[in-house]
Design a protein around this motif. Sequence first.
Motif, PDB file in Angstrom:
ATOM      1  N   LEU A 141       0.853  -1.191   0.000  1.00  0.00           N
ATOM      2  CA  LEU A 141       0.000   0.000   0.000  1.00  0.00           C
ATOM      3  C   LEU A 141       0.888   1.240   0.000  1.00  0.00           C
ATOM      4  CD1 LEU A 141      -3.006  -0.465   2.489  1.00  0.00           C
ATOM      5  CD2 LEU A 141      -3.134   0.404   0.141  1.00  0.00           C
ATOM      6  N   VAL A 142       0.595   2.169  -0.890  1.00  0.00           N
ATOM      7  CA  VAL A 142       1.293   3.451  -0.952  1.00  0.00           C
ATOM      8  C   VAL A 142       0.258   4.543  -0.698  1.00  0.00           C
ATOM      9  CG1 VAL A 142       2.676   5.012  -2.383  1.00  0.00           C
ATOM     10  CG2 VAL A 142       2.949   2.524  -2.610  1.00  0.00           C
TER      11      VAL A 142
ATOM     12  N   VAL B  16       3.949  -1.036   3.602  1.00  0.00           N
ATOM     13  CA  VAL B  16       3.425   0.309   3.360  1.00  0.00           C
ATOM     14  C   VAL B  16       4.553   1.268   3.011  1.00  0.00           C
ATOM     15  CG1 VAL B  16       2.359   2.318   4.488  1.00  0.00           C
ATOM     16  CG2 VAL B  16       1.405   0.034   4.848  1.00  0.00           C
ATOM     17  N   THR B  17       4.265   2.210   2.109  1.00  0.00           N
ATOM     18  CA  THR B  17       5.135   3.360   1.862  1.00  0.00           C
ATOM     19  C   THR B  17       4.280   4.611   1.975  1.00  0.00           C
ATOM     20  OG1 THR B  17       6.501   2.086   0.327  1.00  0.00           O
ATOM     21  CG2 THR B  17       6.710   4.494   0.253  1.00  0.00           C
ATOM     22  N   VAL B  18       4.770   5.601   2.706  1.00  0.00           N
ATOM     23  CA  VAL B  18       4.039   6.846   2.899  1.00  0.00           C
ATOM     24  C   VAL B  18       4.753   7.968   2.154  1.00  0.00           C
ATOM     25  CG1 VAL B  18       3.248   8.569   4.574  1.00  0.00           C
ATOM     26  CG2 VAL B  18       3.107   6.130   5.124  1.00  0.00           C
ATOM     27  N   LEU B  19       4.008   8.657   1.315  1.00  0.00           N
ATOM     28  CA  LEU B  19       4.519   9.803   0.560  1.00  0.00           C
ATOM     29  C   LEU B  19       3.862  11.065   1.129  1.00  0.00           C
ATOM     30  CD1 LEU B  19       4.201   8.330  -3.052  1.00  0.00           C
ATOM     31  CD2 LEU B  19       6.165   8.195  -1.489  1.00  0.00           C
TER      32      LEU B  19
ATOM     33  N   ALA C 211       9.001  -2.917  -3.482  1.00  0.00           N
ATOM     34  CA  ALA C 211       9.850  -3.583  -2.497  1.00  0.00           C
ATOM     35  C   ALA C 211      11.019  -2.704  -2.083  1.00  0.00           C
ATOM     36  CB  ALA C 211      10.353  -4.916  -3.043  1.00  0.00           C
ATOM     37  N   GLU C 212      11.515  -1.889  -3.002  1.00  0.00           N
ATOM     38  CA  GLU C 212      12.639  -1.002  -2.724  1.00  0.00           C
ATOM     39  C   GLU C 212      12.282   0.059  -1.689  1.00  0.00           C
ATOM     40  OE1 GLU C 212      16.427   0.779  -3.030  1.00  0.00           O
ATOM     41  OE2 GLU C 212      15.701  -1.161  -3.775  1.00  0.00           O
ATOM     42  N   HIS C 213      10.977   0.345  -1.552  1.00  0.00           N
ATOM     43  CA  HIS C 213      10.539   1.464  -0.711  1.00  0.00           C
ATOM     44  C   HIS C 213       9.676   1.024   0.471  1.00  0.00           C
ATOM     45  CE1 HIS C 213      12.045   4.028  -3.931  1.00  0.00           C
ATOM     46  NE2 HIS C 213      11.402   3.251  -4.778  1.00  0.00           N
ATOM     47  N   ALA C 214       9.573  -0.281   0.694  1.00  0.00           N
ATOM     48  CA  ALA C 214       8.722  -0.784   1.774  1.00  0.00           C
ATOM     49  C   ALA C 214       9.187  -0.251   3.130  1.00  0.00           C
ATOM     50  CB  ALA C 214       8.740  -2.310   1.784  1.00  0.00           C
ATOM     51  N   GLY C 215       8.218   0.198   3.916  1.00  0.00           N
ATOM     52  CA  GLY C 215       8.506   0.694   5.251  1.00  0.00           C
ATOM     53  C   GLY C 215       9.048   2.104   5.308  1.00  0.00           C
ATOM     54  N   ARG C 216       9.154   2.764   4.168  1.00  0.00           N
ATOM     55  CA  ARG C 216       9.738   4.100   4.119  1.00  0.00           C
ATOM     56  C   ARG C 216       8.659   5.180   4.174  1.00  0.00           C
ATOM     57  NH1 ARG C 216      14.859   4.218   1.769  1.00  0.00           N
ATOM     58  NH2 ARG C 216      14.848   6.399   2.422  1.00  0.00           N
TER      59      ARG C 216
ATOM     60  N   VAL D  87      12.306  21.008   3.082  1.00  0.00           N
ATOM     61  CA  VAL D  87      13.077  20.679   1.877  1.00  0.00           C
ATOM     62  C   VAL D  87      13.994  19.504   2.206  1.00  0.00           C
ATOM     63  CG1 VAL D  87      14.762  21.471   0.184  1.00  0.00           C
ATOM     64  CG2 VAL D  87      13.008  23.052   1.025  1.00  0.00           C
ATOM     65  N   THR D  88      13.784  18.374   1.547  1.00  0.00           N
ATOM     66  CA  THR D  88      14.599  17.183   1.807  1.00  0.00           C
ATOM     67  C   THR D  88      15.309  16.648   0.573  1.00  0.00           C
ATOM     68  OG1 THR D  88      12.803  15.617   1.329  1.00  0.00           O
ATOM     69  CG2 THR D  88      12.953  16.474   3.598  1.00  0.00           C
ATOM     70  N   GLY D  89      14.834  16.990  -0.608  1.00  0.00           N
ATOM     71  CA  GLY D  89      15.381  16.425  -1.834  1.00  0.00           C
ATOM     72  C   GLY D  89      14.787  15.083  -2.215  1.00  0.00           C
ATOM     73  N   ASP D  90      13.893  14.530  -1.362  1.00  0.00           N
ATOM     74  CA  ASP D  90      13.303  13.209  -1.642  1.00  0.00           C
ATOM     75  C   ASP D  90      12.517  13.200  -2.948  1.00  0.00           C
ATOM     76  OD1 ASP D  90      14.337  12.101   0.645  1.00  0.00           O
ATOM     77  OD2 ASP D  90      12.462  12.115   1.773  1.00  0.00           O
TER      78      ASP D  90
END
Length: 286
Positions: A101-102, A134-137, A188-193, A262-265
Amino acid sequence: MSIVVTGATGHLGHLVVEALLARGVPADQVLATGRRTDRLEELAGLGVRTAQVDHDDPTTLDAVLQPGDTVLLVSGSTPGARMDQHRAVIGAATRAEVGHLVYTSATRADDTDLVLAPEHAQTEEALRASGLPVTVLRNNWYTENYAADLERARQSGVLAAGAGDGRVASATRADYAAATAAVLADPAEHAGRTYELGGDSAWDYDELAAAMGEVLGREVTYERLSADAQGAALRSAGLDEGTTAFVVALDQNIAGGALDVVTGDLARLAGRPTTPLVEGLRPLVG
């Protein structure tokens, strides 16, 4: 397994679908969902699969989500109603045993006085409780949010707001869509982020006025309003008390630094610099 984009009939969701296709994701692996049949027809024209879904009716969600799917939950647009809608999507995703889930949240959702944040923080908590990957944006402000201010500035030469000297790290919806598509294409690269997304720089309202002047071809000045003066002006323009209070609170949040992150993400995920303020405003000139 599919990449399921909820809210695909809205501005951001539609752009995410386009960004996924631009990244080379096969169209038949994308399922665009939303309420508006006319907008779903437009998306079907891109070759993706579509389904009419109503977040107020969980049965419509159960009919489309499948085990292993990657699901983008685009946050609802109606304050007060969005939490129930979010819970409906999370519940359906849990029942379906989706793979990821994103969620599109708000800046510093769990550590801010931003008037928009509480429902986003509650949603993030519900996502953690789901047990799903989960990934949270956490999306900062959209440059497109200033379309109405730009039109008023065209007519009056004035940008009036209660934001004081606060700064905003805005970016365009297309910027956020590009970053979101990158996460959806490789979950999968971003899971838990949790990512704090925003523009490469934070501007103040004097700079916003100057940018408006550049795209409009006329001088625009920033008029700083107190909270009381702003509230009076909004009421005299016909806004109801609830909307007036919301706008005043939001500008006070900006004045206090709630949107200066500002993080650059965003640029890192999108794979390119974010759109400069002036260039983000240009398409808004009718």
